[in-house]
Write an enzyme that holds these catalytic residues in place. Structure first.
Site, short mmCIF file in Angstrom:
data_model
loop_
_atom_site.label_atom_id
_atom_site.label_comp_id
_atom_site.label_asym_id
_atom_site.label_seq_id
_atom_site.Cartn_x
_atom_site.Cartn_y
_atom_site.Cartn_z
N ASP A 120 0.86 -1.18 0.00
CA ASP A 120 0.00 0.00 0.00
C ASP A 120 0.90 1.24 0.00
OD1 ASP A 120 0.93 -0.48 2.59
OD2 ASP A 120 -0.79 0.48 3.53
N GLU A 184 0.23 -1.29 5.73
CA GLU A 184 1.24 -0.70 6.60
C GLU A 184 0.97 0.77 6.87
OE1 GLU A 184 5.00 1.25 7.81
OE2 GLU A 184 3.76 1.67 6.07
#
Length: 454
Positions: A120, A184
């Site tokens: 991400d 994350e």
């Protein structure tokens, strides 16, 4: 005769083992980053980065867009087709993690792992960029696009290296793993990424060797990170016309002075590890600062009734979040707004009305703890030597940026080491970039670490 045969057999076995080890090191030394593979993977990653942005509730990433590419890219070298073991591990639909393993002769008893490269990215506002953030653009040595440094570039680099391991097939004692993670950038939302992998036991055997967290920059190695707690302070005053300020309690001015008073106490109290921070090469100490101010709607000629100031505290790993939280709560409890300095007609206490300003503290999200790596461990030595072998120099550093879960892993017996091959100057920045040469060096570092530990 029996003893002679026994000794010769042992000697032959030892010689074979030494030969195998030597051959493996030679094969590892021959691995270079395949630019074609790397660019293919990175072009896909950056091309999908718009759908990998993580800022809930507005932006929910679809990490499977990257996870599926990793699985597809490695499919010819995994399962029945090759030595790799590749698994998608999914706890929330469309948001998978990926575990890649190159098995060694010792199985799970001896491992080394590269963990933390995430699929991400932080949001990118295209209007603020000079280049399209969602298109890989190469200008000379520089690679531009959201995620090239943090952290899609690392996912692509490690994926390309695992293909090379599968092709060259070095005979290793230690199994080598990569764990690519989801979620994350908004890891306060639990049950999706690294926290759930640990909870479900997917990482347990990684204790059997060094765990390299590959989500830093500038190669380093990174010696330490910071912990973080996020705070919100609401200052309540008295709303009134700005032409009659003596009848108001201005919460904005009160907040300016109140935050300063709290900061002053914080910086006085959280400087006791200054010398240790120098040893670990922190370039800044622990810090407390506001990052957002929020006022209710109103006009310019109206002093508002309240203001909320929000920010974070970054602290070196020699402090614990509980210590920081207790200190701030004490400062707020002991803050007497009537003693705060004010200017002109402003004041924070109206005795005739028996009214004075108040302060409310709230904690936001979950605290993270910082970590200081064990510089005496075999994992650190292998990384230090691997960087020196690849670059001819080693430049360790520490920073108060925060990484999820790694302190918990360190406390639970994992040998946590930290590196990364993007550019610290480009972290979360407009026109994020990385260097192709640094990624090539990063590939050599990874292979050197594997060789040094086998």
């Amino acid at each position: 005769l029996f003893f002679i045969v026994s000794i010769d057999s042992s000697s032959s076995s030892s010689s074979s083992s030494m030969s195998s080890s030597s051959d493996a090191k030679q094969l590892l030394s021959s691995i270079e980053l395949d630019e074609k593979d790397f660019i293919e993977l990175l072009d896909h990653a950056i091309g999908n980065a718009e759908k990998l942005q993580n800022h809930p509730p507005e932006l929910i990433p679809q990490e499977d867009l990257m996870a599926d590419k990793v699985v597809e890219f490695l499919a010819p070298y995994s399962g029945d087709n090759g030595p790799l073991e590749v698994r998608k591990v999914t706890y929330k639909k469309g948001r998978s993690n990926v575990i890649v393993k190159y098995p060694g002769s010792a199985g799970d008893e001896k491992v080394l792992s590269f963990v933390g490269s995430h699929m991400d990215v932080v949001p990118a506002n295209a209007e603020e960029w000079k280049r399209n953030p969602f298109q890989l653009i190469q200008e000379g040595d520089k690679l531009y696009g959201r995620g090239v440094t943090d952290c899609l570039g690392h996912v692509c680099l490690l994926t390309a290296i695992f293909k090379q391991l599968a092709v060259k097939k070095p005979a290793l004692e230690r199994s080598v793993l990569a764990v690519f993670i989801a979620n994350e950038e908004a890891s306060e939302e639990l049950g999706i990424g690294i926290d759930e992998l640990e909870k479900q036991g997917e990482l347990a055997y990684l204790k059997n060797g060094p765990l390299y967290w590959v989500d830093s920059a500038d190669i380093g190695p990174t010696l330490g990170t910071g912990g973080v707690v996020c705070w919100s302070l609401t200052f309540n005053g008295k709303k009134f016309h700005s032409g009659v300020p003596q009848n108001a309690i201005n919460p904005i001015e009160m907040a300016m002075e109140g935050v300063k008073a709290i900061q002053t106490r914080f910086y006085n109290d959280f400087n006791k590890y200054a010398e240790k921070e120098k040893v670990y090469k922190y370039n800044v100490p622990s810090s407390m600062k506001p990052t957002q101010w929020i006022t209710p709607p109103g006009s310019l000629n109206q002093i508002p009734g309240s203001v909320t100031v929000q920010g974070d505290i970054r602290f070196t790993p020699f402090y614990h979040s509980s210590e920081v939280i207790a200190a701030i709560e004490k400062y707020v409890k002991e803050l007497d707004v009537t003693t705060l300095p004010s200017l002109g007609a402003s004041k924070f206490h109206l005795p005739d009305e028996d009214l004075k300003g108040t302060v409310e503290l709230k904690w936001l999200g979950h605290p993270y703890e910082g970590v200081a790596v064990d510089v005496e461990s075999p994992g650190y030595k292998a990384l230090f030597d691997g960087i020196k072998q690849a670059r001819g120099k080693v430049e360790p550093f520490a920073l108060t940026g925060s990484l999820p879960i790694i302190r918990d892993l360190a406390d639970n017996g994992y040998d946590i080491q930290i590196t990364g091959f993007g550019k610290m100057a480009a972290y979360h920045a407009c026109d994020e970039y990385a260097s192709m040469e640094d990624f090539k060096s990063g590939a050599r570092v990874v292979c050197n670490v594997i060789a040094n530990l086998n």
